[in-house]
Design a protein around this motif. Structure first.
Motif, mmCIF file in Angstrom:
data_model
loop_
_atom_site.group_PDB
_atom_site.id
_atom_site.type_symbol
_atom_site.label_atom_id
_atom_site.label_comp_id
_atom_site.label_asym_id
_atom_site.label_seq_id
_atom_site.Cartn_x
_atom_site.Cartn_y
_atom_site.Cartn_z
ATOM 1 N N THR B 44 -58.268 -100.407 -59.556
ATOM 2 C CA THR B 44 -58.470 -101.131 -58.221
ATOM 3 C C THR B 44 -58.234 -102.880 -58.468
ATOM 4 O OG1 THR B 44 -60.642 -99.560 -58.427
ATOM 5 C CG2 THR B 44 -60.707 -102.076 -57.011
ATOM 6 N N LYS B 47 -54.447 -103.373 -56.814
ATOM 7 C CA LYS B 47 -54.119 -103.238 -55.808
ATOM 8 C C LYS B 47 -55.363 -104.100 -54.552
ATOM 9 C CE LYS B 47 -53.864 -98.629 -55.260
ATOM 10 N NZ LYS B 47 -54.495 -96.973 -54.954
ATOM 11 N N TRP B 64 -65.948 -105.698 -50.135
ATOM 12 C CA TRP B 64 -64.198 -105.008 -50.529
ATOM 13 C C TRP B 64 -63.757 -104.932 -51.523
ATOM 14 C CZ3 TRP B 64 -59.949 -107.784 -52.664
ATOM 15 C CH2 TRP B 64 -58.706 -107.895 -52.109
ATOM 16 N N THR B 67 -65.192 -100.874 -51.562
ATOM 17 C CA THR B 67 -64.291 -100.596 -51.030
ATOM 18 C C THR B 67 -63.230 -99.654 -50.904
ATOM 19 O OG1 THR B 67 -65.428 -101.426 -49.000
ATOM 20 C CG2 THR B 67 -63.704 -99.775 -48.258
ATOM 21 N N ILE B 68 -61.867 -100.900 -52.085
ATOM 22 C CA ILE B 68 -61.279 -100.145 -52.311
ATOM 23 C C ILE B 68 -61.352 -99.525 -53.905
ATOM 24 C CG2 ILE B 68 -59.053 -101.391 -53.750
ATOM 25 C CD1 ILE B 68 -59.146 -103.804 -51.898
ATOM 26 N N ARG B 70 -63.190 -97.215 -54.573
ATOM 27 C CA ARG B 70 -63.449 -95.594 -53.776
ATOM 28 C C ARG B 70 -62.844 -94.815 -53.338
ATOM 29 N NH1 ARG B 70 -65.417 -93.867 -48.634
ATOM 30 N NH2 ARG B 70 -66.497 -91.966 -48.485
ATOM 31 N N ASN B 71 -61.857 -96.276 -52.155
ATOM 32 C CA ASN B 71 -61.026 -94.787 -51.300
ATOM 33 C C ASN B 71 -59.471 -94.856 -53.190
ATOM 34 O OD1 ASN B 71 -61.475 -95.700 -49.500
ATOM 35 N ND2 ASN B 71 -60.630 -97.021 -48.726
ATOM 36 N N THR B 72 -59.608 -95.632 -53.772
ATOM 37 C CA THR B 72 -58.444 -95.191 -55.093
ATOM 38 C C THR B 72 -59.121 -94.033 -55.729
ATOM 39 O OG1 THR B 72 -58.516 -97.853 -55.244
ATOM 40 C CG2 THR B 72 -57.916 -95.835 -57.121
ATOM 41 N N ILE B 74 -60.791 -91.638 -54.240
ATOM 42 C CA ILE B 74 -60.577 -90.720 -53.656
ATOM 43 C C ILE B 74 -59.563 -89.695 -53.674
ATOM 44 C CG2 ILE B 74 -61.121 -90.005 -51.264
ATOM 45 C CD1 ILE B 74 -63.628 -91.277 -51.029
ATOM 46 N N ASN B 75 -58.851 -91.136 -53.759
ATOM 47 C CA ASN B 75 -56.865 -90.588 -53.279
ATOM 48 C C ASN B 75 -56.645 -90.457 -54.806
ATOM 49 O OD1 ASN B 75 -57.140 -91.258 -50.618
ATOM 50 N ND2 ASN B 75 -56.268 -93.130 -50.843
ATOM 51 N N GLU B 152 -68.947 -95.672 -45.193
ATOM 52 C CA GLU B 152 -68.777 -95.277 -44.145
ATOM 53 C C GLU B 152 -68.801 -94.283 -43.333
ATOM 54 O OE1 GLU B 152 -64.084 -94.799 -42.745
ATOM 55 O OE2 GLU B 152 -63.940 -94.337 -45.703
#
Lengths: 96, 184
Positions: B44, B47, B64, B67-68, B70-72, B74-75, B152
């Motif tokens: 994180t 990135k 911010w 959020t990064i 969480r997306n990391t 998930i992916n 989200e």
């Protein structure tokens, strides 16, 4: 006072703060979290809690719970990880 | 190292890395173990550092970063793992612990008897749908709007997940206290 008389009185008298217990309990977390937008509602709930023997203990309990979670739920980042991250950033720059 | 790079580093340290504890804490609750949490924090931060130009100074840096993260998560992380737990729409949170303890312990002093490892375990045992809102709100102090943005979700959903997550957590802590004989 029996429950019957208390209920009867409750129906006759306006609830403290101008909001009933159901209304307070439904918004209790939002009140504690300071997430209510309407200052008038905040004031009603505050006044209600000052006098209501039923809602105040509930409020007190929820506050104790939330204080407890915020104090004990936290883990600090290990110093070694912190060091590694600072090091990574230095290396990231030197590659550019 | 050029002047720009050193400025960028300085900015990043003072605006982003001050949130390292938050990142570690959220990572721990997302992954459930320290080695994965450390990897997730590192990914994180890397990135975020590379995307630092896209961060608007003065906006909410912590949200911010989360959020990064969480997306990391998930992916990258979830792919390695089993499917996320499905929320059981049972009624465990319908009965509040307060209703059970109000005669014996209305001030909730039994909470104080529970050790922090048990608290963390109880948080970890919450289904993810409840666990993350509870951690972001009750441990990290983020607002409903910030949590809604990160996850989200509509603010109303955040509210109801917090409500149900807190009830479940209270119930679990109450069970620990009973098991340990701190409350009868």
């Amino acid at each position: 006072m029996t429950g019957f008389i208390r209920d009867l009185l409750g129906k006759m008298m306006p609830p403290p703060g101008g909001i009933d217990c159901g209304g307070v309990l439904a918004q209790l977390y939002e009140y504690i979290d300071e997430e209510l937008d309407d200052p008038a509602t905040v004031e009603k709930i505050r006044k209600h809690l000052q006098v209501c023997k039923r809602c105040y203990p509930r409020y007190d309990f929820e506050k104790a719970f939330l204080r407890f979670v915020s104090e004990l739920g936290r883990t600090s980042a290990p110093a070694e990880l912190r060091g590694r991250i600072f090091q990574n950033i230095l290396e990231e720059e030197s590659q550019n | 190292m050029g002047r720009d790079a050193s400025l960028k580093q300085h900015e990043f340290e003072s605006e982003a890395l001050v949130h390292l504890d938050t990142l570690y804490n959220v990572a721990l609750r997302l992954t459930g173990n320290a080695p994965d949490a450390e990897d997730l924090v590192q990914d994180t931060v890397t990135k975020a550092y590379r995307a630092w130009d896209k961060y608007q100074p003065g906006t909410n840096c912590r949200a911010w970063l989360v959020t990064i993260m969480r997306n990391t998560f998930i992916n990258q992380f979830r792919r390695k793992r089993k499917q996320p737990s499905r929320v059981q729409f049972d009624s465990v949170e319908d009965v509040s612990v307060f209703d059970e303890v109000q005669e014996r312990d209305p001030a909730g002093s039994f909470f104080r008897s529970i050790v922090d490892d048990d608290v963390k375990r109880a948080i970890q045992e919450l289904p993810e749908e409840f666990r993350i809102p509870v951690v972001l709100s009750d441990v990290e102090g983020l607002s409903y709007a910030e949590i809604a943005e990160i996850l989200e979700l509509p603010v109303g959903t955040v509210k109801s997940r917090l409500f149900r997550g807190r009830r479940r957590l209270q119930k679990r802590l109450y069970e620990y206290a009973l098991e340990m004989g701190y409350i009868r």
